[in-house]
Design a protein around this motif. Structure first.
Motif, PDB file in Angstrom:
ATOM      1  N   ASP A 158     -92.085   9.549 183.599  1.00 21.62           N
ATOM      2  CA  ASP A 158     -93.383   9.249 182.962  1.00 21.62           C
ATOM      3  C   ASP A 158     -94.655   9.804 183.548  1.00 21.62           C
ATOM      4  O   ASP A 158     -95.655   9.631 182.925  1.00 21.62           O
ATOM      5  CB  ASP A 158     -93.442   7.508 183.179  1.00 21.62           C
ATOM      6  N   SER A 159     -94.529  10.311 185.074  1.00 21.46           N
ATOM      7  CA  SER A 159     -95.555  10.791 185.418  1.00 21.46           C
ATOM      8  C   SER A 159     -95.607  12.450 185.927  1.00 21.46           C
ATOM      9  O   SER A 159     -96.493  12.976 186.003  1.00 21.46           O
ATOM     10  CB  SER A 159     -95.846  10.262 186.837  1.00 21.46           C
ATOM     11  N   ASP A 160     -94.123  12.776 186.118  1.00 24.41           N
ATOM     12  CA  ASP A 160     -94.152  14.414 186.140  1.00 24.41           C
ATOM     13  C   ASP A 160     -94.013  15.187 185.241  1.00 24.41           C
ATOM     14  O   ASP A 160     -94.126  16.452 185.179  1.00 24.41           O
ATOM     15  CB  ASP A 160     -92.887  14.472 187.266  1.00 24.41           C
ATOM     16  N   LEU A 161     -93.590  14.754 183.976  1.00 24.91           N
ATOM     17  CA  LEU A 161     -93.624  15.553 182.657  1.00 24.91           C
ATOM     18  C   LEU A 161     -94.883  15.345 181.980  1.00 24.91           C
ATOM     19  O   LEU A 161     -95.684  14.411 182.012  1.00 24.91           O
ATOM     20  CB  LEU A 161     -92.438  14.873 181.884  1.00 24.91           C
ATOM     21  N   LYS A 162     -95.134  16.547 181.195  1.00 25.55           N
ATOM     22  CA  LYS A 162     -96.192  16.693 180.575  1.00 25.55           C
ATOM     23  C   LYS A 162     -96.311  15.498 179.319  1.00 25.55           C
ATOM     24  O   LYS A 162     -97.160  14.888 178.945  1.00 25.55           O
ATOM     25  CB  LYS A 162     -96.244  17.974 179.843  1.00 25.55           C
ATOM     26  N   ARG A 163     -95.109  15.450 178.825  1.00 26.76           N
ATOM     27  CA  ARG A 163     -94.859  14.511 177.494  1.00 26.76           C
ATOM     28  C   ARG A 163     -93.182  14.167 177.583  1.00 26.76           C
ATOM     29  O   ARG A 163     -92.445  14.869 177.705  1.00 26.76           O
ATOM     30  CB  ARG A 163     -95.434  14.984 176.362  1.00 26.76           C
ATOM     31  N   ILE A 164     -93.117  12.959 177.095  1.00 28.19           N
ATOM     32  CA  ILE A 164     -91.684  12.541 176.783  1.00 28.19           C
ATOM     33  C   ILE A 164     -91.513  12.076 175.286  1.00 28.19           C
ATOM     34  O   ILE A 164     -92.603  11.537 174.869  1.00 28.19           O
ATOM     35  CB  ILE A 164     -90.853  11.499 177.715  1.00 28.19           C
ATOM     36  N   ALA A 165     -90.634  12.168 174.655  1.00 26.00           N
ATOM     37  CA  ALA A 165     -90.566  11.680 173.181  1.00 26.00           C
ATOM     38  C   ALA A 165     -89.061  11.133 173.060  1.00 26.00           C
ATOM     39  O   ALA A 165     -88.208  11.250 173.906  1.00 26.00           O
ATOM     40  CB  ALA A 165     -90.727  12.846 172.152  1.00 26.00           C
ATOM     41  N   PHE A 166     -89.157  10.184 171.995  1.00 21.92           N
ATOM     42  CA  PHE A 166     -87.737   9.451 171.710  1.00 21.92           C
ATOM     43  C   PHE A 166     -87.580  10.074 170.239  1.00 21.92           C
ATOM     44  O   PHE A 166     -87.929   9.705 169.226  1.00 21.92           O
ATOM     45  CB  PHE A 166     -87.681   8.104 171.701  1.00 21.92           C
ATOM     46  N   SER A 167     -86.274  10.788 170.113  1.00 19.06           N
ATOM     47  CA  SER A 167     -85.984  11.617 168.651  1.00 19.06           C
ATOM     48  C   SER A 167     -85.081  10.224 167.934  1.00 19.06           C
ATOM     49  O   SER A 167     -85.181  10.369 166.439  1.00 19.06           O
ATOM     50  CB  SER A 167     -84.968  12.505 169.007  1.00 19.06           C
ATOM     51  N   GLY A 168     -84.708   9.217 168.504  1.00 19.33           N
ATOM     52  CA  GLY A 168     -84.008   8.235 167.952  1.00 19.33           C
ATOM     53  C   GLY A 168     -82.459   8.409 167.849  1.00 19.33           C
ATOM     54  O   GLY A 168     -81.671   7.504 167.677  1.00 19.33           O
ATOM     55  N   ALA A 169     -81.969   9.767 167.844  1.00 18.67           N
ATOM     56  CA  ALA A 169     -80.607  10.120 167.867  1.00 18.67           C
ATOM     57  C   ALA A 169     -80.324  11.557 168.411  1.00 18.67           C
ATOM     58  O   ALA A 169     -81.126  12.350 168.559  1.00 18.67           O
ATOM     59  CB  ALA A 169     -80.142  10.053 166.173  1.00 18.67           C
ATOM     60  N   HIS A 170     -78.932  11.412 168.953  1.00 18.72           N
ATOM     61  CA  HIS A 170     -78.614  12.878 169.441  1.00 18.72           C
ATOM     62  C   HIS A 170     -78.768  13.876 168.952  1.00 18.72           C
ATOM     63  O   HIS A 170     -79.279  15.056 169.328  1.00 18.72           O
ATOM     64  CB  HIS A 170     -77.097  12.608 169.892  1.00 18.72           C
TER      65      HIS A 170
END
Length: 283
Positions: A158-170
């Motif tokens: 949450d703080s060290d990455l530029k952005r996180i996303a959630f794709s919903g599936a592998h």
């Protein structure tokens, strides 16, 4: 009067028992792959369970991970293929009124992989300042455990990455990495190996740069109020799957399992602890 009341009560109990015996066994699974793939994987298993239980078995797809949890505890589903984290969520939401019956032998030592196309990313620490895709927020192998191992490596998503996303599936995570939408992704090792084996991903372009230590993961779970004889029939059916028969071989291959073994609630204590430590489950 009392005798009449007793008869009425007995009639209600009998009707309730008969209703369950006659109804469809409603089965679902967390949507960690495309709906068409989940249906394809389940069809032979559903036909097998119909023979073993004497009930009609119906696969009911759900829109997201939360729906699989709510469906089971609200009596809209009777059995669900959960990941370790979704099982813990169902246990928490139902106040312990769910029971894990069986898991694949592979689920005793399950792992996640981190993948990338970037030559600059060689270890978890290299993800700082980069973009990363998890699977579903409620996924054990696509979010909870990868997040847990990132935190252990002193990388806070949450703080060290530029952005996180959630794709919903592998499979969607792999597509996001391969398509350059994110620098890296985390997913279930079983799905990764399947996609590589089926040449649905270019392993020369997309590579694994970190594989997690093992942990317990998936299981088939039912509610605690399911009749004991039906629990036993279902458990016995899974334990009887034989890779040396055409039917057993097909089902086990589709489930990506060597064989099924009994499981128990205690196996998922470490998942519960990881979820609380990561702030994904209330302490």
């Amino acid at each position: 009067m009392k005798f009449t009341s007793l008869l009425a009560a007995a009639g209600i109990l009998l009707a309730s028992s008969t209703a369950f015996a006659q109804q469809v066994l409603r089965v679902s699974a967390i949507p960690d792959e495309a709906p068409t793939e989940l249906q394809r994987k389940f069809k032979p298993l559903g036909e097998y369970l119909e023979k073993k239980t004497g009930m009609k078995v119906e696969f009911t797809p759900v829109t997201d991970y939360a729906a699989s949890v709510e469906g089971l505890i609200n009596h809209k589903l009777d059995m669900v293929w959960f990941g370790g984290f979704t099982f813990i969520q169902a246990k928490d939401r139902s106040k312990g009124q769910v029971v894990p019956l069986v898991q694949r032998v592979e689920d005793e030592k399950f792992r996640s992989v981190f993948i990338t196309t970037s030559p600059a990313i060689q270890k978890l620490e290299d993800l700082k300042g980069k973009t990363l895709s998890f699977g579903s927020e409620s996924s054990t192998s696509g979010h909870l455990m990868p997040r847990s191992f990132l935190l252990a490596a002193k990388v806070d998503p949450d703080s060290d990455l530029k952005r996180i996303a959630f794709s919903g599936a592998h499979d969607a995570t792999v597509a996001a990495v391969a398509g350059g939408k994110v620098d890296a992704g985390a997913l279930n090792i079983s799905v990764w190996e399947k996609l590589v084996g089926e040449k649905k991903v270019d392993a020369a372009k997309v590579r694994v740069f970190y594989t997690t230590p093992p942990y317990y993961d998936y299981n088939w779970t039912v509610r605690a109020d399911m009749p004991a004889d039906l629990k036993k029939k279902i458990t016995d059916a899974f334990l009887s799957l034989d890779p040396n028969t055409p039917e057993g071989k097909q089902i086990l291959e589709l489930q990506r399992a060597t064989r099924f073994i009994p499981t128990r609630v205690e196996n998922y204590n470490a998942i519960e602890a990881a979820a609380k430590n990561a702030g994904l489950l209330k302490k």
